[in-house]
Design an enzyme around this catalytic site. Structure first.
Site, mmCIF file in Angstrom:
data_model
loop_
_atom_site.group_PDB
_atom_site.id
_atom_site.type_symbol
_atom_site.label_atom_id
_atom_site.label_comp_id
_atom_site.label_asym_id
_atom_site.label_seq_id
_atom_site.Cartn_x
_atom_site.Cartn_y
_atom_site.Cartn_z
ATOM 1 N N CYS A 2 1.003 -1.083 -0.113
ATOM 2 C CA CYS A 2 0.118 0.171 0.045
ATOM 3 C C CYS A 2 0.675 1.224 0.127
ATOM 4 O O CYS A 2 2.088 1.373 0.134
ATOM 5 C CB CYS A 2 -0.854 0.228 1.260
ATOM 6 S SG CYS A 2 -1.948 -1.445 1.553
ATOM 7 N N ARG A 27 1.474 1.586 -5.876
ATOM 8 C CA ARG A 27 1.709 0.666 -4.698
ATOM 9 C C ARG A 27 0.405 -0.182 -4.484
ATOM 10 O O ARG A 27 0.667 -1.227 -3.901
ATOM 11 C CB ARG A 27 2.341 1.318 -3.690
ATOM 12 C CG ARG A 27 3.575 1.951 -3.754
ATOM 13 C CD ARG A 27 4.060 2.871 -2.812
ATOM 14 N NE ARG A 27 4.148 1.978 -1.642
ATOM 15 C CZ ARG A 27 5.385 1.336 -1.412
ATOM 16 N NH1 ARG A 27 6.420 1.534 -2.032
ATOM 17 N NH2 ARG A 27 5.410 0.657 -0.024
ATOM 18 N N TRP A 75 -3.787 -1.893 -1.511
ATOM 19 C CA TRP A 75 -3.858 -3.116 -2.263
ATOM 20 C C TRP A 75 -4.061 -4.076 -1.068
ATOM 21 O O TRP A 75 -3.475 -4.534 0.018
ATOM 22 C CB TRP A 75 -2.430 -3.541 -2.656
ATOM 23 C CG TRP A 75 -2.414 -4.812 -3.576
ATOM 24 C CD1 TRP A 75 -2.690 -4.715 -4.889
ATOM 25 C CD2 TRP A 75 -2.094 -5.918 -3.152
ATOM 26 N NE1 TRP A 75 -2.654 -6.236 -5.175
ATOM 27 C CE2 TRP A 75 -2.197 -6.684 -4.363
ATOM 28 C CE3 TRP A 75 -1.432 -6.671 -2.034
ATOM 29 C CZ2 TRP A 75 -1.854 -8.015 -3.967
ATOM 30 C CZ3 TRP A 75 -1.039 -7.902 -2.095
ATOM 31 C CH2 TRP A 75 -1.166 -8.657 -3.047
ATOM 32 N N ASN A 101 0.776 0.073 6.277
ATOM 33 C CA ASN A 101 1.066 -1.005 5.063
ATOM 34 C C ASN A 101 1.767 -2.035 5.542
ATOM 35 O O ASN A 101 3.017 -2.106 6.331
ATOM 36 C CB ASN A 101 2.251 0.046 4.105
ATOM 37 C CG ASN A 101 2.613 -0.869 3.080
ATOM 38 O OD1 ASN A 101 1.934 -2.000 2.757
ATOM 39 N ND2 ASN A 101 3.747 -0.618 2.635
ATOM 40 N N GLY A 102 1.376 -3.364 5.438
ATOM 41 C CA GLY A 102 2.172 -4.463 5.647
ATOM 42 C C GLY A 102 1.209 -5.600 6.046
ATOM 43 O O GLY A 102 -0.021 -5.325 5.711
ATOM 44 N N GLU A 481 9.941 -14.125 -19.360
ATOM 45 C CA GLU A 481 9.735 -12.633 -19.197
ATOM 46 C C GLU A 481 8.589 -12.192 -20.392
ATOM 47 O O GLU A 481 7.863 -11.473 -19.796
ATOM 48 C CB GLU A 481 10.799 -11.921 -19.389
ATOM 49 C CG GLU A 481 10.949 -10.253 -19.255
ATOM 50 C CD GLU A 481 10.107 -9.877 -18.054
ATOM 51 O OE1 GLU A 481 10.035 -10.774 -17.056
ATOM 52 O OE2 GLU A 481 9.701 -8.682 -17.902
ATOM 53 N N LYS A 485 5.274 -10.297 -19.326
ATOM 54 C CA LYS A 485 4.681 -9.034 -19.784
ATOM 55 C C LYS A 485 3.604 -9.147 -20.343
ATOM 56 O O LYS A 485 2.262 -8.190 -20.081
ATOM 57 C CB LYS A 485 5.816 -8.412 -20.806
ATOM 58 C CG LYS A 485 7.068 -7.903 -20.120
ATOM 59 C CD LYS A 485 7.135 -6.630 -19.273
ATOM 60 C CE LYS A 485 6.558 -6.773 -17.829
ATOM 61 N NZ LYS A 485 7.700 -7.445 -17.158
ATOM 62 N N GLU A 488 0.435 -10.210 -17.561
ATOM 63 C CA GLU A 488 0.113 -9.133 -16.541
ATOM 64 C C GLU A 488 -0.499 -7.836 -16.918
ATOM 65 O O GLU A 488 -1.169 -7.162 -15.916
ATOM 66 C CB GLU A 488 1.379 -8.746 -15.594
ATOM 67 C CG GLU A 488 2.695 -7.977 -16.182
ATOM 68 C CD GLU A 488 3.752 -7.665 -15.286
ATOM 69 O OE1 GLU A 488 3.131 -7.711 -14.059
ATOM 70 O OE2 GLU A 488 4.684 -7.691 -15.743
ATOM 71 N N HIS A 504 7.372 -32.366 -24.938
ATOM 72 C CA HIS A 504 7.124 -33.298 -23.791
ATOM 73 C C HIS A 504 5.748 -32.901 -23.258
ATOM 74 O O HIS A 504 5.466 -33.017 -22.073
ATOM 75 C CB HIS A 504 8.251 -33.130 -22.906
ATOM 76 C CG HIS A 504 9.583 -33.366 -23.357
ATOM 77 N ND1 HIS A 504 9.883 -34.807 -23.251
ATOM 78 C CD2 HIS A 504 10.454 -32.652 -24.134
ATOM 79 C CE1 HIS A 504 10.890 -34.968 -23.974
ATOM 80 N NE2 HIS A 504 11.321 -33.853 -24.499
ATOM 81 N N LYS A 604 2.977 -2.666 -7.596
ATOM 82 C CA LYS A 604 4.538 -2.673 -7.939
ATOM 83 C C LYS A 604 5.418 -3.567 -7.328
ATOM 84 O O LYS A 604 6.254 -3.968 -7.846
ATOM 85 C CB LYS A 604 4.740 -1.063 -8.041
ATOM 86 C CG LYS A 604 6.160 -0.814 -8.472
ATOM 87 C CD LYS A 604 6.217 -1.440 -9.979
ATOM 88 C CE LYS A 604 7.792 -1.078 -10.535
ATOM 89 N NZ LYS A 604 7.695 -1.646 -11.713
HETATM 90 C C1 AGP Z 1 6.905 -7.658 -13.335
HETATM 91 O O1 AGP Z 1 6.547 -6.931 -14.248
HETATM 92 C C2 AGP Z 1 6.025 -7.572 -11.997
HETATM 93 N N1 AGP Z 1 5.809 -6.413 -11.507
HETATM 94 C C3 AGP Z 1 6.492 -8.535 -11.017
HETATM 95 O O2 AGP Z 1 6.881 -9.844 -11.281
HETATM 96 C C4 AGP Z 1 8.099 -8.006 -10.383
HETATM 97 O O3 AGP Z 1 9.028 -8.224 -10.989
HETATM 98 C C5 AGP Z 1 8.215 -8.852 -9.007
HETATM 99 O O4 AGP Z 1 7.059 -8.618 -8.105
HETATM 100 C C6 AGP Z 1 9.649 -8.522 -8.332
HETATM 101 O O5 AGP Z 1 9.555 -7.379 -7.995
HETATM 102 P P1 AGP Z 1 11.020 -6.760 -7.313
HETATM 103 O O6 AGP Z 1 11.709 -6.655 -8.499
HETATM 104 O O7 AGP Z 1 10.602 -5.274 -6.904
HETATM 105 O O8 AGP Z 1 11.479 -7.295 -6.076
#
Ligand code: AGP
Length: 609
Positions: A2, A27, A75, A101-102, A481, A485, A488, A504, A604
């Site tokens: 958050c 966040r 969040w 936050n937490g 990756e 992308k 998400e 396989h 994020k």
């Molecule tokens: C990647 O596009 C995502 N936002 C997510 O997988 C991110 O890479 C992951 O949460 C790790 O975050 P960090 O690099 O801040 O540790």
């Protein structure tokens, strides 16, 4: 994760403070709220949804001023993302307001005990337990009540607390969740991250773990949890306000994709002066690094994919054994790391709960920790023995792009540095590789200049309901990756697979309704990738292939092609593939009308497990 923001001072408009909160929306953005105390009254406004809803709810009040205020964008962890569960939360007498936050891991037993003692709860959140405990312990001092309350808590918490009885202060607490104090003549601020402070001040105190701060309009005092005053260091915030702005791009993600050449130039300028790789104030001694035999890599999501690419570099150039795990797995492995091992922790935010937990577990064995991180004041940086900053600047888009490219680039440079120390590579070879790396910003720019073609291709593929990304060797992580992308930000199911595994199982999925992205640079595995493409074509899969510009063979198998500049060192292909697939994902998501910078359910940085 958050976003927390707060202010105490002569007076600031709600619109300026909401503007600060908006910089933290990446966040978490499922609900939000504000509490303020002025003229002996506590004002509270909360909304489900994004900060725009809160602005609408405040209406005229946006232009009013407040001298004491805490704000939050959420969040959801415990409790649905709705108005009642939104922060700030109040005590039963509506005198104390709190943002958090937490995660409070022991909130249920605490809540049950407080209910037995007659306290009432209005929400499904873990946070409400904290404000209830403060009410229980409150006598005359808000900070003492907060200290007594947090002594009961297990878990992570960054807090902002205000009270009608002491309307001259905000209490800030940091434990396992980031919190920064901003200092200015107009008053003092608390924020979860730097972007919220940039339009108010450049002076900051990065609270350390297990610290409590009392912010008043003209001074800030910091204590440890035993209420012992601690020395504070006022630092200059190095990030510029405009870096956290969109600069005319429609989305932060697009801006950050286009910033990548400049990010690599900055890394080259700072870490590749002259003929050698040199990391400024690098705290791992050469004697130690020369003896390193095994490297463990731990990270999550995109950072994990960057680590996977690095595994190829490190094994190829340094003659070391490399193991890589997602942090959520690594932290539970029963392995003993030795003094001659090195743990590489990769994280853009430096606040990812699982990666922090993995590092803390590993440090119990006495292993050295090198973190590759983008946020200098983050928890990961503070808990590592050495850091390589990725220098990418604030990355606001939830989908990581420039941080990924910067992570891979820095890891490549670290591999060369380690190889040189271990004498497993000749200087001539290092120079040859560095000359290729120095051209990489130009190669990326070539691809970016072609973004309209990538957009046209993406629009043709936006109709597909599922994707398979195939790559081999150093581009197997590129496939992972690329799939992440796409999924998400467009919400289309997509999975990355090592192309050699296709027969396989995954080949059963191939038909005319499935899009298959084949990553086929002209490296030593090219022929095998072409064979995979033949197998996909024979089963009517719709192929999108990523090829070097001069390709004449694989290009006959599919008219849908994303091009990469021809390079002699195919170690560079992950950079070229990544930019292609970042733009591909962006344009598919845009074509589908998705919310690109703040995809549903995501945040994020995942600061909770
Ligand atoms: C990647 O596009 C995502 N936002 C997510 O997988 C991110 O890479 C992951 O949460 C790790 O975050 P960090 O690099 O801040 O540790």
């Amino acid at each position: 994760m958050c976003g927390i923001f707060g202010y105490v001072g002569e007076g600031a408009s709600f619109s300026s403070l909401i503007g600060g909160l908006s910089k933290l929306e990446y966040r978490g953005y499922d609900s939000c709220g504000v509490a303020a105390i002025d003229n002996q009254k506590l004002f509270l406004k909360k909304r489900a949804g994004k900060i725009q809803k809160l602005k609408e709810g405040l209406g005229e009040k946006m232009n009013k001023k407040t001298s004491l205020c805490i704000l939050h964008t959420r969040w959801a962890t415990h409790g649905r993302p709705n108005k009642i569960n939104a922060h700030p939360h109040l005590d039963s007498q509506r005198k104390v307001a709190l943002v958090h936050n937490g995660i409070i891991e022991n909130f249920l037993p605490l809540k049950n005990q407080l209910i037995k003692e007659g306290y009432k709860f209005l929400t499904e959140t873990d946070t409400e337990v904290i404000v209830c405990l403060i009410e229980k312990f409150y006598k005359k001092s808000l900070e003492d009540a907060v200290l007594k309350a947090i002594a009961k808590l297990k878990g992570s918490f960054a807090l902002g607390v205000i009270s009608l009885d002491q309307p001259d202060r905000v209490i800030a607490v940091r434990k396992d969740s980031p919190l920064i104090i901003g200092l200015s003549k107009e008053g003092n601020f608390l924020a979860s991250d730097v972007p919220a402070l940039l339009s108010f001040t450049k002076k900051a105190i990065y609270l350390k773990d297990q610290e409590l701060a009392i912010l008043e309009k003209e001074r800030v005092k910091v204590f440890n949890f035993q209420k012992k005053a601690v020395k504070v260091k006022v630092e200059e915030i190095k990030v510029k306000a405009e870096e956290a702005e969109k600069k005319g791009y429609e989305h932060f993600m697009l801006k950050e994709i286009f910033e990548q050449p400049a990010v690599l130039r900055k890394i080259l300028f700072l870490y590749c002066k002259g003929k050698n790789v040199h990391f400024s104030s690098f705290k791992l001694r050469d004697e130690y690094l020369k003896k390193v035999k095994k490297i463990f890599i731990t990270a999550c999501g995109t950072a994990y994919h960057a680590g996977y690419v690095a595994k190829y570099f490190l094994e190829k150039y340094c003659g070391v054994v490399v193991e890589i795990d997602t942090s959520s797995e690594f932290r539970y492995r029963k392995i003993k790391l030795g003094k001659e091992d090195l743990l590489l922790a990769i994280s853009q935010s430096g606040e990812t709960a699982d990666t922090l937990a993995a590092v803390r577990e590993a440090k119990k064995c006495g292993v050295k920790v090198l973190s590759i991180c983008n946020v200098v004041g983050s928890s990961l940086v503070k808990e590592s023995d050495a850091i390589i900053s990725t220098l990418a600047g604030p990355e606001i888009g939830v989908a990581s792009t420039k941080a990924y490219i910067a992570q891979v680039f820095c890891l490549y440079l670290f591999s060369l540095h380690l190889a040189k120390l271990k004498n497993t590579i000749k200087d001539r070879k290092i120079q040859e590789i560095l000359s290729g790396l120095k051209k990489t910003p130009h190669y990326l720019q070539e691809i970016l200049n072609d973004s309209r073609k990538i957009k046209r291709t993406a629009n043709k593929f936006s109709r597909f309901g599922s994707f398979l990304f195939l790559g081999r060797g150093i581009n197997y992580p590129s496939a992972l990756e690329g799939a992440l992308k796409l999924k998400e930000i467009s919400y289309i199911p997509a999975e990355g697979y090592p192309a050699g595994e296709m027969k396989h199982g995954p080949i059963a999925l191939i038909d005319e309704y499935r899009a298959v992205v084949c990553i086929a640079p002209r490296d030593q595995l090219y022929e095998k990738m072409v064979a995979n493409m033949q197998e996909v074509k024979a089963r009517k899969g719709k192929i999108l292939t990523i090829l070097n510009n001069d390709d004449r063979e694989a290009s006959t198998l599919s008219r849908q092609i994303l091009y990469m500049p021809k390079v002699t060192n195919q170690d560079l292909s992950p950079f070229l593939v990544a930019v292609n697939l970042q733009l591909f994902a962006y344009f598919v998501a845009k074509n589908r009308g998705c919310e690109i910078d703040q995809p549903r359910n995501l945040a994020k940085s995942v600061t909770v497990e």
